[in-house]
Design an enzyme around this catalytic site. Sequence first.
Site, PDB file in Angstrom:
ATOM      1  N   TYR A   1      27.620  12.459  -6.082  1.00  0.00           N
ATOM      2  CA  TYR A   1      27.523  13.039  -4.735  1.00  0.00           C
ATOM      3  C   TYR A   1      28.803  13.794  -4.404  1.00  0.00           C
ATOM      4  O   TYR A   1      28.759  14.852  -3.773  1.00  0.00           O
ATOM      5  CB  TYR A   1      27.234  11.938  -3.705  1.00  0.00           C
TER       6      TYR A   1
ATOM      7  N   ASN B   1      15.100  15.966  -0.226  1.00  0.00           N
ATOM      8  CA  ASN B   1      14.528  16.957  -1.124  1.00  0.00           C
ATOM      9  C   ASN B   1      13.005  16.790  -1.181  1.00  0.00           C
ATOM     10  O   ASN B   1      12.511  15.746  -1.597  1.00  0.00           O
ATOM     11  CB  ASN B   1      15.135  16.783  -2.527  1.00  0.00           C
TER      12      ASN B   1
ATOM     13  N   CYS C   1      16.966  16.149  -7.851  1.00  0.00           N
ATOM     14  CA  CYS C   1      17.831  15.237  -7.097  1.00  0.00           C
ATOM     15  C   CYS C   1      18.035  13.921  -7.850  1.00  0.00           C
ATOM     16  O   CYS C   1      19.007  13.208  -7.590  1.00  0.00           O
ATOM     17  CB  CYS C   1      17.301  15.010  -5.695  1.00  0.00           C
ATOM     18  N   HIS C   2      17.168  13.622  -8.800  1.00  0.00           N
ATOM     19  CA  HIS C   2      17.325  12.403  -9.602  1.00  0.00           C
ATOM     20  C   HIS C   2      18.565  12.466 -10.483  1.00  0.00           C
ATOM     21  O   HIS C   2      19.023  11.433 -10.970  1.00  0.00           O
ATOM     22  CB  HIS C   2      16.069  12.149 -10.459  1.00  0.00           C
TER      23      HIS C   2
ATOM     24  N   GLU D   1      15.403  12.455 -19.786  1.00  0.00           N
ATOM     25  CA  GLU D   1      16.215  13.646 -19.998  1.00  0.00           C
ATOM     26  C   GLU D   1      17.446  13.389 -20.862  1.00  0.00           C
ATOM     27  O   GLU D   1      18.102  14.332 -21.292  1.00  0.00           O
ATOM     28  CB  GLU D   1      16.670  14.220 -18.654  1.00  0.00           C
TER      29      GLU D   1
END
Length: 158
Positions: A90, A113, A121-122, A148
């Site tokens: 953040y 979001n 946003c993850h 990912e």
Amino acid sequence: MHKVYIKSPLGTLEIEGDNQGIVAITFLDQEVTPTATIPEILQEVVKQLDEYFTKKRTVFELKLNPQGTNFQTQVWRTLQTVPFGKTASYLDMAKMLGDSKVIRAAASANGKNPIAVVIPCHRVIGSDGSLTGYAGGLHRKKWLLEHESPVRQGSLFN
């Protein structure tokens, strides 16, 4: 405005959009029957999400139209610069926005979001590397980050 429901490895996704672009992609906690016929305007987003979930896509190329304040849309645009397989804190997000003092506001906008997965946003985690809140549920955030991750051994988060 068109709305469809599709199955994903993380449950049902509700997708909303029109000629102006995708307005929302939301994880649903309840099972909903998938939409049988996808309107032409939403076929590309459904295709690209399927490619993402089957590891054939790492970058989305879609027309997006999220609804929010100027600051929120700025945060959501910034989120799209965090590459597949990477994370940002953040604090990193606040710095990318040009002011480390906006960390709380950036976190709040991140949490609002409306376009899950596509606006990633993850990929935002705590400064200490911890898995922090996610509107779709921490179990989904964990799954998405592991999906990912270039590292395929064990679990990224316990």
